[in-house]
Design a protein around this motif. Sequence first.
Motif, mmCIF file in Angstrom:
data_model
loop_
_atom_site.group_PDB
_atom_site.id
_atom_site.type_symbol
_atom_site.label_atom_id
_atom_site.label_comp_id
_atom_site.label_asym_id
_atom_site.label_seq_id
_atom_site.Cartn_x
_atom_site.Cartn_y
_atom_site.Cartn_z
ATOM 1 N N GLU A 31 0.869 -0.975 0.169
ATOM 2 C CA GLU A 31 0.143 -0.163 -0.101
ATOM 3 C C GLU A 31 1.115 1.453 -0.067
ATOM 4 O O GLU A 31 0.117 2.297 -0.458
ATOM 5 C CB GLU A 31 -0.891 -0.353 1.328
ATOM 6 N N LEU A 32 2.098 1.394 0.350
ATOM 7 C CA LEU A 32 2.908 2.512 0.532
ATOM 8 C C LEU A 32 3.270 3.142 -0.935
ATOM 9 O O LEU A 32 4.232 4.067 -1.076
ATOM 10 C CB LEU A 32 3.930 2.076 1.502
ATOM 11 N N LEU A 33 3.425 1.900 -1.264
ATOM 12 C CA LEU A 33 4.183 2.266 -2.855
ATOM 13 C C LEU A 33 3.031 3.082 -3.783
ATOM 14 O O LEU A 33 3.367 2.311 -5.044
ATOM 15 C CB LEU A 33 4.971 1.092 -3.237
ATOM 16 N N ALA A 34 1.802 2.583 -3.815
ATOM 17 C CA ALA A 34 0.730 2.618 -4.386
ATOM 18 C C ALA A 34 0.743 4.548 -4.775
ATOM 19 O O ALA A 34 1.442 5.413 -4.030
ATOM 20 C CB ALA A 34 -0.401 2.876 -3.609
ATOM 21 N N LEU A 35 0.161 5.221 -6.251
ATOM 22 C CA LEU A 35 0.414 6.776 -6.433
ATOM 23 C C LEU A 35 -0.588 7.374 -5.476
ATOM 24 O O LEU A 35 0.501 8.106 -5.076
ATOM 25 C CB LEU A 35 -0.246 6.460 -7.713
ATOM 26 N N GLU A 36 -1.381 7.357 -4.864
ATOM 27 C CA GLU A 36 -1.618 8.258 -4.247
ATOM 28 C C GLU A 36 -0.975 8.336 -3.222
ATOM 29 O O GLU A 36 -0.610 9.400 -2.027
ATOM 30 C CB GLU A 36 -3.551 7.807 -3.387
ATOM 31 N N ALA A 37 -0.642 7.291 -2.445
ATOM 32 C CA ALA A 37 0.326 7.071 -1.271
ATOM 33 C C ALA A 37 1.394 8.036 -1.420
ATOM 34 O O ALA A 37 2.383 8.744 -0.559
ATOM 35 C CB ALA A 37 0.679 5.880 -0.688
#
Length: 280
Positions: A31-37
């Motif tokens: 999850e930390l490497l998703a665009l919005e994060a």
Amino acid sequence: MNFFAPDDMDRFAALYPNVPGKLSHRLLDHELLALEALVGLAGRLDPGNVEYNAGDLPIGVDPQDVPHTGLSPQETIRRIEECGSWMVLKNVNEDPAYGALLEQILAELAAAVEPVSGKMLTKLGFIFISSPGAVTPFHMDPEHNVLLQIRGSKKMTIFPGDETIVPAEKHEAYHVGGHRNLDWRDEFMGHGEIFDLQPGDAVHVPVKRPHWVKNGDAPSISFSITWRSQWSYEEADARGLNHLLRSAGLEPASPAQFPERNVGKSLAFRAIRRARALGK
């Protein structure tokens, strides 16, 4: 969760620290490497840790000639598909969540690293977010590095570490404040090894191996996990001392290659640096 399969750990142990090579990883859906994060992370980091510019660059380019896009970091990430940009979020370990993730990943690699080069020092994380076709120019970095491809594809071309590609004077200048970008000549291309990175791939990049990167036809996210060793710091200090010796008209020998040590020159340069600091 293990971030690397046992076969990848065995391969990494065989490569480290001097040989570039491909691995695979298990961080694709983190999850930390998703665009919005990453939009949120860019807003939290110190502005000095956010570097971004136009991505349509030649392989070799003077840092002064790199154009900017006029977008904010957050706009750049949200519009990465069409804005023609290259971005790096530096020292992401300064954010608690990303720092914890970096520590977890590097702890897994430590079993292969520390028996060879000693304790992992100065552990830093860098996240690269790039538009389709963006180029990261020819350069070198001082860290031990494993780059994890998260989204999109890229080709990284890694070159030998000998001084026919990067002269001793350039190494020395780099360690006394010079830029990481290197002079490019087309005849270098035949000496590089090309690594085709897809999501889930990784590549081990040894200390200061010259390289350049070309993105594929989709936006790219890569996570670079890095650390220093006592050897890498000694090599840097030895290069710094050589810069001083060369400035005095001498022709110093280049530092010894790993695993040989560079203790004498390192201690001498540190003493000079301390004396200069006290003099100020």
